[in-house]
Design a protein around this motif. Structure first.
Motif, PDB file in Angstrom:
ATOM      1  N   ILE A   9       0.848  -1.183   0.000  1.00 40.15           N
ATOM      2  CA  ILE A   9       0.000   0.000   0.000  1.00 40.15           C
ATOM      3  C   ILE A   9       0.887   1.237   0.000  1.00 40.15           C
ATOM      4  O   ILE A   9       1.727   1.409   0.882  1.00 40.15           O
ATOM      5  CB  ILE A   9      -0.929   0.002   1.227  1.00 40.15           C
ATOM      6  CG1 ILE A   9      -1.868  -1.201   1.179  1.00 40.15           C
ATOM      7  CG2 ILE A   9      -1.717   1.314   1.286  1.00 40.15           C
ATOM      8  CD1 ILE A   9      -2.708  -1.392   2.436  1.00 40.15           C
ATOM      9  N   LYS A  10       0.700   2.092  -0.998  1.00 41.82           N
ATOM     10  CA  LYS A  10       1.454   3.344  -1.086  1.00 41.82           C
ATOM     11  C   LYS A  10       0.700   4.489  -0.427  1.00 41.82           C
ATOM     12  O   LYS A  10       1.306   5.412   0.094  1.00 41.82           O
ATOM     13  CB  LYS A  10       1.726   3.676  -2.555  1.00 41.82           C
ATOM     14  CG  LYS A  10       2.651   2.673  -3.237  1.00 41.82           C
ATOM     15  CD  LYS A  10       2.774   2.924  -4.710  1.00 41.82           C
ATOM     16  CE  LYS A  10       3.383   4.278  -4.985  1.00 41.82           C
ATOM     17  NZ  LYS A  10       3.607   4.521  -6.414  1.00 41.82           N
ATOM     18  N   ASN A  11      -0.630   4.436  -0.497  1.00 44.42           N
ATOM     19  CA  ASN A  11      -1.463   5.476   0.091  1.00 44.42           C
ATOM     20  C   ASN A  11      -2.797   4.841   0.474  1.00 44.42           C
ATOM     21  O   ASN A  11      -3.316   3.996  -0.264  1.00 44.42           O
ATOM     22  CB  ASN A  11      -1.672   6.612  -0.913  1.00 44.42           C
ATOM     23  CG  ASN A  11      -2.246   7.844  -0.267  1.00 44.42           C
ATOM     24  OD1 ASN A  11      -1.949   8.141   0.889  1.00 44.42           O
ATOM     25  ND2 ASN A  11      -3.069   8.569  -0.993  1.00 44.42           N
ATOM     26  N   THR A  18     -15.751   4.958   2.777  1.00 42.01           N
ATOM     27  CA  THR A  18     -14.958   4.839   1.554  1.00 42.01           C
ATOM     28  C   THR A  18     -13.508   4.509   1.875  1.00 42.01           C
ATOM     29  O   THR A  18     -12.995   4.860   2.932  1.00 42.01           O
ATOM     30  CB  THR A  18     -14.973   6.127   0.701  1.00 42.01           C
ATOM     31  OG1 THR A  18     -14.339   7.173   1.425  1.00 42.01           O
ATOM     32  CG2 THR A  18     -16.374   6.532   0.299  1.00 42.01           C
ATOM     33  N   ILE A  19     -12.891   3.857   0.917  1.00 41.81           N
ATOM     34  CA  ILE A  19     -11.450   3.585   0.965  1.00 41.81           C
ATOM     35  C   ILE A  19     -10.909   3.908  -0.423  1.00 41.81           C
ATOM     36  O   ILE A  19     -11.466   3.447  -1.423  1.00 41.81           O
ATOM     37  CB  ILE A  19     -11.157   2.103   1.273  1.00 41.81           C
ATOM     38  CG1 ILE A  19     -11.733   1.688   2.625  1.00 41.81           C
ATOM     39  CG2 ILE A  19      -9.656   1.827   1.208  1.00 41.81           C
ATOM     40  CD1 ILE A  19     -11.752   0.187   2.838  1.00 41.81           C
ATOM     41  N   LEU A  20      -9.856   4.677  -0.491  1.00 38.02           N
ATOM     42  CA  LEU A  20      -9.141   4.896  -1.735  1.00 38.02           C
ATOM     43  C   LEU A  20      -7.695   4.540  -1.460  1.00 38.02           C
ATOM     44  O   LEU A  20      -7.020   5.195  -0.659  1.00 38.02           O
ATOM     45  CB  LEU A  20      -9.257   6.340  -2.224  1.00 38.02           C
ATOM     46  CG  LEU A  20      -8.540   6.637  -3.542  1.00 38.02           C
ATOM     47  CD1 LEU A  20      -9.044   5.723  -4.669  1.00 38.02           C
ATOM     48  CD2 LEU A  20      -8.715   8.089  -3.932  1.00 38.02           C
ATOM     49  N   ALA A  21      -7.251   3.451  -2.087  1.00 38.33           N
ATOM     50  CA  ALA A  21      -5.898   2.957  -1.847  1.00 38.33           C
ATOM     51  C   ALA A  21      -5.092   2.992  -3.137  1.00 38.33           C
ATOM     52  O   ALA A  21      -5.584   2.578  -4.196  1.00 38.33           O
ATOM     53  CB  ALA A  21      -5.946   1.534  -1.310  1.00 38.33           C
ATOM     54  N   VAL A  85      -1.572   0.909  -9.162  1.00 43.24           N
ATOM     55  CA  VAL A  85      -2.998   1.022  -9.462  1.00 43.24           C
ATOM     56  C   VAL A  85      -3.735   1.611  -8.259  1.00 43.24           C
ATOM     57  O   VAL A  85      -3.209   1.653  -7.144  1.00 43.24           O
ATOM     58  CB  VAL A  85      -3.615  -0.343  -9.852  1.00 43.24           C
ATOM     59  CG1 VAL A  85      -3.013  -0.867 -11.147  1.00 43.24           C
ATOM     60  CG2 VAL A  85      -3.459  -1.363  -8.748  1.00 43.24           C
ATOM     61  N   TYR A  86      -4.956   2.036  -8.506  1.00 45.90           N
ATOM     62  CA  TYR A  86      -5.827   2.577  -7.467  1.00 45.90           C
ATOM     63  C   TYR A  86      -7.009   1.644  -7.259  1.00 45.90           C
ATOM     64  O   TYR A  86      -7.592   1.152  -8.225  1.00 45.90           O
ATOM     65  CB  TYR A  86      -6.358   3.963  -7.865  1.00 45.90           C
ATOM     66  CG  TYR A  86      -5.276   4.982  -8.023  1.00 45.90           C
ATOM     67  CD1 TYR A  86      -4.742   5.633  -6.913  1.00 45.90           C
ATOM     68  CD2 TYR A  86      -4.766   5.283  -9.277  1.00 45.90           C
ATOM     69  CE1 TYR A  86      -3.730   6.569  -7.057  1.00 45.90           C
ATOM     70  CE2 TYR A  86      -3.749   6.216  -9.423  1.00 45.90           C
ATOM     71  CZ  TYR A  86      -3.245   6.855  -8.313  1.00 45.90           C
ATOM     72  OH  TYR A  86      -2.237   7.765  -8.459  1.00 45.90           O
TER      73      TYR A  86
END
Length: 118
Positions: A9-11, A18-21, A85-86
């Motif tokens: 995980i970079k971010n 919500t989750i934005l990874a 990727v996101y």
């Protein structure tokens, strides 16, 4: 299962629903040796497992898939060409954990899924 092995995980940005990874795939992971040699592809089932793992990380508990309403794998992910990727996850706690997830890179969506977890 795959976190810190197949991907890192970079971010990890979260709100209550919500989750934005941003994740980075390891293009040298052994899973790509058999899927497919000289033309690696991130398997769809692994994409769904990544969504599950990110949910579990955020919720702090294990979840189990109850049902899948839809899943579409729109673009092939070659980890050598697209290692970053996101993953976007929207979820709602109702009778079950209702999830709408998608994966993308550079504005191109590669999968979409609607899944219920218990």
């Amino acid at each position: 299962m795959f976190l810190d092995n197949l991907y890192k995980i970079k971010n990890f940005d979260v709100t209550p629903e919500t989750i934005l990874a941003a994740i980075s795939l390891d293009p040298d992971h052994t899973i790509f040796e058999g899927h497919f040699p000289n033309s690696p592809v991130l398997p769809g089932v692994v994409q769904l497992q990544i969504v599950k793992e990110l949910l579990e990380k955020h919720l702090g508990r294990n979840v189990k898939m109850k049902s899948m309403r839809t899943s579409k794998f729109i673009q092939v992910i070659n980890p050598k060409e697209t290692p970053d990727v996101y993953i976007d996850i929207k979820f709602k706690n109702a009778e079950f954990l209702e999830v709408v997830a998608s994966g993308s890179w550079e504005g191109v969506t590669f999968f979409k899924a609607q899944v219920s977890y218990i």
